[in-house]
Motif scaffolding. Structure first.
Motif, short mmCIF file in Angstrom:
data_model
loop_
_atom_site.label_atom_id
_atom_site.label_comp_id
_atom_site.label_asym_id
_atom_site.label_seq_id
_atom_site.Cartn_x
_atom_site.Cartn_y
_atom_site.Cartn_z
N LEU A 261 13.68 0.48 -6.70
CA LEU A 261 12.29 0.58 -7.14
C LEU A 261 11.64 -0.81 -7.17
O LEU A 261 10.51 -0.98 -6.69
CB LEU A 261 12.24 1.23 -8.52
N SER A 262 12.34 -1.78 -7.69
CA SER A 262 11.81 -3.15 -7.77
C SER A 262 11.68 -3.77 -6.38
O SER A 262 10.69 -4.46 -6.10
CB SER A 262 12.70 -4.02 -8.65
N LYS A 263 12.66 -3.52 -5.51
CA LYS A 263 12.58 -4.05 -4.15
C LYS A 263 11.39 -3.45 -3.41
O LYS A 263 10.71 -4.14 -2.66
CB LYS A 263 13.87 -3.75 -3.38
N HIS A 264 11.14 -2.17 -3.62
CA HIS A 264 10.02 -1.52 -2.96
C HIS A 264 8.69 -2.07 -3.46
O HIS A 264 7.75 -2.23 -2.70
CB HIS A 264 10.10 -0.01 -3.17
N ALA A 265 8.61 -2.40 -4.76
CA ALA A 265 7.38 -2.99 -5.31
C ALA A 265 7.13 -4.38 -4.75
O ALA A 265 5.99 -4.80 -4.59
CB ALA A 265 7.46 -3.03 -6.82
N LEU A 266 8.21 -5.11 -4.44
CA LEU A 266 8.08 -6.46 -3.89
C LEU A 266 7.99 -6.48 -2.37
O LEU A 266 7.66 -7.49 -1.79
CB LEU A 266 9.27 -7.32 -4.33
N GLY A 267 8.37 -5.38 -1.73
CA GLY A 267 8.36 -5.33 -0.27
C GLY A 267 9.61 -5.95 0.34
O GLY A 267 9.60 -6.37 1.49
N ILE A 268 10.70 -5.99 -0.39
CA ILE A 268 11.97 -6.55 0.10
C ILE A 268 12.75 -5.47 0.82
O ILE A 268 12.91 -4.36 0.31
CB ILE A 268 12.80 -7.12 -1.07
N ASP B 263 0.81 -1.21 0.00
CA ASP B 263 0.00 0.00 0.00
C ASP B 263 0.85 1.27 0.00
O ASP B 263 0.42 2.30 -0.49
CB ASP B 263 -0.92 0.01 1.22
N ASP B 264 2.05 1.19 0.55
CA ASP B 264 2.91 2.38 0.61
C ASP B 264 3.84 2.48 -0.60
O ASP B 264 4.84 3.19 -0.54
CB ASP B 264 3.72 2.37 1.90
N PHE B 265 3.50 1.81 -1.70
CA PHE B 265 4.35 1.86 -2.90
C PHE B 265 4.27 3.23 -3.53
O PHE B 265 3.23 3.66 -4.03
CB PHE B 265 3.92 0.78 -3.90
N ASN B 266 5.37 3.96 -3.49
CA ASN B 266 5.49 5.27 -4.12
C ASN B 266 6.79 5.28 -4.89
O ASN B 266 7.86 5.36 -4.30
CB ASN B 266 5.46 6.39 -3.08
#
Length: 113
Positions: free
Chosen positions: A88-95, A75-78
């Motif tokens: 950016l990819s790690k944030h989209a995956l939650g890593i 939900d906090d993907f910005n």
């Protein structure tokens, strides 16, 4: 669903020096039955690109590899707070692993064994 796309082509100088097998990655997220690829172009400059199945086939023909991850986007993907394509990819995956800094290391972390 999140798809992470990996490529060995880039126009940036630092990834050409430090990254070996894959030099760029980009997350593709499914939003309201549309595929949106967040292309990292510069620091705090991310371009959303809408894709369809034909575009993914064209990218695959040009050497891109795709890993499908069956999770929802956090939900906090910005994407505006990313400093690299891997971040950016790690944030989209939650890593949250801080040692994953190159696209190939991210590929090894999420690729099915």
């Amino acid at each position: 669903m999140v798809i992470i796309a990996f490529s060995n082509k880039t126009s940036k100088i630092l990834p050409r020096i430090f990254c070996r097998r894959f030099r760029h990655c980009a997350p593709i997220v499914c939003v309201e039955r549309k595929l949106i690829m967040y292309q990292f172009t510069n620091i705090h400059n991310i371009t959303p690109i809408e894709l369809n199945n034909r575009d993914i086939r064209i990218l695959r023909a040009h050497g891109w590899r795709f890993i499908y991850v069956p999770i929802d986007v956090p939900d906090d993907f910005n994407p505006q707070y990313a400093y690299s394509c891997v971040d950016l990819s790690k944030h989209a995956l939650g890593i949250k692993n801080k040692f994953t800094q190159t696209p190939y290391r991210l590929y090894k972390n999420i690729a099915p064994q």
